[in-house]
Write an enzyme that holds these catalytic residues in place. Structure first.
Site, PDB file in Angstrom:
ATOM      1  CE  LYS A   1      -4.121  -2.120   1.888  1.00 13.69           C
ATOM      2  NZ  LYS A   1      -3.621  -3.502   2.117  1.00 13.69           N
TER       3      LYS A   1
HETATM    4  C1  LIG Z   1      -4.249  -4.617   1.536  1.00 14.64           C
HETATM    5  C2  LIG Z   1      -3.485  -5.886   1.394  1.00 14.64           C
HETATM    6  C3  LIG Z   1      -3.889  -6.900   0.502  1.00 14.64           C
HETATM    7  C4  LIG Z   1      -5.163  -6.825  -0.313  1.00 14.64           C
HETATM    8  O1  LIG Z   1      -5.102  -5.847  -1.325  1.00 14.64           O
HETATM    9  P1  LIG Z   1      -6.440  -5.284  -1.999  1.00 14.64           P
HETATM   10  O2  LIG Z   1      -6.026  -4.131  -2.802  1.00 14.64           O
HETATM   11  O3  LIG Z   1      -7.332  -4.901  -0.848  1.00 14.64           O
HETATM   12  O4  LIG Z   1      -7.024  -6.387  -2.804  1.00 14.64           O
HETATM   13  C5  LIG Z   1      -3.086  -8.023   0.377  1.00 14.64           C
HETATM   14  N1  LIG Z   1      -1.960  -8.160   1.108  1.00 14.64           N
HETATM   15  C6  LIG Z   1      -1.550  -7.215   1.986  1.00 14.64           C
HETATM   16  C7  LIG Z   1      -0.319  -7.442   2.767  1.00 14.64           C
HETATM   17  C8  LIG Z   1      -2.296  -6.043   2.153  1.00 14.64           C
HETATM   18  O5  LIG Z   1      -1.885  -5.120   3.036  1.00 14.64           O
END
Ligand SMILES: *Cc1c(COP(=O)(O)O)cnc(C)c1O
Length: 468
Positions: A113
């Site tokens: 993210k």
């Molecule tokens: C947020 C997250 C996901 C999922 O991603 P999306 O965009 O919500 O599908 C997967 N793995 C980790 C470590 C995350 O922080």
């Protein structure tokens, strides 16, 4: 470029208009009126680019109301070795021929993210400065999203972050990561209650329209369009690293929760990048696996969501999914209203008897799910075979990717977090704890900054009013 709502009832807007907004006024999500295309020649020209150069080449097509030199400056300041640990920004790691890991979790909070949120922090600051406004971001976190948002917004002019977290319910690592931030624009609010209590408070405060307006409340949620499109960049990056010519195809395995990450890949497909399959991996919470294999969409109730060892994928309703369905129904707003109406009244919709199912089957997605035992086995296997330690979310992707990929098509598995964040699961898999990066070992010595409140929206409103 203009952006339209998936429900067809909001007026088209520019990139910077929708940047600070959540939902469109008709309750839908914004998508581009048309996806820009990358021609085969343009794709070849991108092969030699650095990550920031590629990011500019992609994002300038979507953020066309920001002057190019300004956008370039924002991107160059975001994607640095200082923030992402290497000049590559997103390292491309080869395990063996046709099997790769794309390192998306080298940023400040060790999760993918950061890639989008670090840019978003700068974009918010830039647009607020131009327009002369301020923004108070209010959010709730069970641990990971909150810290990525705080690290993206720390020290940004015109922005404050009020982040609610459940007191005593985060891991030491998560708590330290958030609470040790010393920036004056970051306000950690520990709530005596659960994550659901935190979310309910945020919801209640947002429903107080006067308060929201008066204190300029906003969010950095996963439906933010700029976040999605910033994620498209690394699919193009991964494609270019896994191929020698534009005649080759590549498949990506994507650990999925809110459908934000994989939507970035879908946009790359729509732009013309030759992607064979986007392999969607869920954990035990397999609502999206069910949809992509049967055409039945049945989001779970909050209480039916299982708590798993890949917690960032424990999602009941994937917030970005509507953007894909809009294309699947060929952007027919009436059909969207029908499906979302069904969702509201029956809690589910079903396209298995409709022509959309044929389109779904022909589209780029494959889907599968993984269990705790699969994650443990996958982490152990990659560690033994390649001396590569992956986190449990990445393991979900690798497991499903290996199961569904095609021979002779390179498989690129997205690494969405560092193993250091999930030491208990790692210990279970390999018998010892992961190494904690140096920058985090240091957090132990810093004072923690947070205020504690009972789970009461009014008390927290008073606190915000006092601090703004
Ligand atoms: C947020 C997250 C996901 C999922 O991603 P999306 O965009 O919500 O599908 C997967 N793995 C980790 C470590 C995350 O922080």
């Amino acid at each position: 470029m203009r952006y339209v709502s998936t429900r067809g009832g909001a007026k088209p807007q520019s990139f910077t208009d929708i940047l600070l907004e959540g939902l469109a006024s008709d309750g839908g999500l914004y998508v581009p009126e048309e996806y820009p295309r990358i021609s085969p020649d343009e794709l070849e020209n991108m092969r030699g680019m650095s990550y920031p150069e590629l990011a500019f080449a992609i994002l300038s097509r979507f953020a066309d109301d920001i002057p190019p030199e300004d956008l370039r400056t924002l991107i160059d300041a975001t994607y640095t070795k200082d923030t992402f640990g290497s000049d590559e920004i997103v390292p491309f790691k080869k395990l063996e021929e046709n099997f790769y890991i794309l390192g998306l979790s080298e940023g400040p909070t060790l999760a993918f993210k950061d890639i989008a949120l670090q840019l978003l922090g700068r974009l918010f600051e830039y647009v607020l400065e131009k327009r002369g406004g301020t923004l108070n971001i209010l959010g709730a976190t069970s641990g990971d999203t909150g810290s990525a948002a705080e690290y993206a917004m720390r020290g940004r002019k015109g922005i404050r972050v009020f982040m609610l977290s459940p007191l005593g319910r985060m891991s030491d690592f998560q708590r330290k990561q958030m609470y040790t931030l010393q920036d004056e624009n970051i306000f950690n609010i520990a709530v005596r209650g659960t994550f659901d209590d935190c979310q309910d408070i945020v919801k209640a405060i947002n429903e107080d329209a006067d308060f929201k307006e008066r204190y300029k409340l906003g969010a950095v949620n996963s439906i933010n369009w700029a976040r999605i499109v910033a994620q498209t960049v690394y699919y193009v990056w991964g494609y270019l690293h896994a191929t020698n010519t534009g005649n080759e195809t590549v498949s990506f395995a994507v650990p999925t929760g809110n459908f934000g990450n994989i939507l970035g890949g879908y946009i790359a497909v729509r732009m013309g990048v030759p992607i064979q399959h986007l392999i969607l991996a869920t954990n035990e919470n397999n609502v999206l696996e069910e949809f992509f294999t049967t055409g039945k969409y049945r989001p779970r109730k909050g209480t039916e969501v299982a708590t798993t060892s890949s917690p960032s994928m424990d999602i009941s309703k994937a917030s970005n999914f509507e953007r894909y369905i809009f294309d699947l129904v060929e952007r027919d707003a009436t059909r969207m209203k029908e499906l979302w109406g069904e969702l509201k009244t029956k809690g589910a919709f079903d396209i298995s008897g409709a022509p959309e199912l044929t389109r779904l089957k022909r589209d780029v997605f494959l889907a599968g799910s993984s269990t705790h035992a699969d994650r443990i086995a996958t982490i152990r296997a990659l560690h033994e075979k390649y001396n590569m330690l992956i986190d449990p979310h990445t393991a979900d992707g690798v497991k499903v990717g290996q199961q569904l990929c095609e021979k002779d098509v390179p498989l690129v598995c997205l690494e969405t977090a560092q193993p250091a964040k999930f030491s208990a699961t790692i210990r279970e898999a390999i018998g010892r704890e992961p190494v904690i990066p140096e920058s985090f070992a240091k957090l132990g010595g810093l004072p923690e900054r947070f205020e504690t409140f009972d789970a009461n929206a009014e008390l927290i409103q008073k606190y915000i009013a006092k601090k703004v």
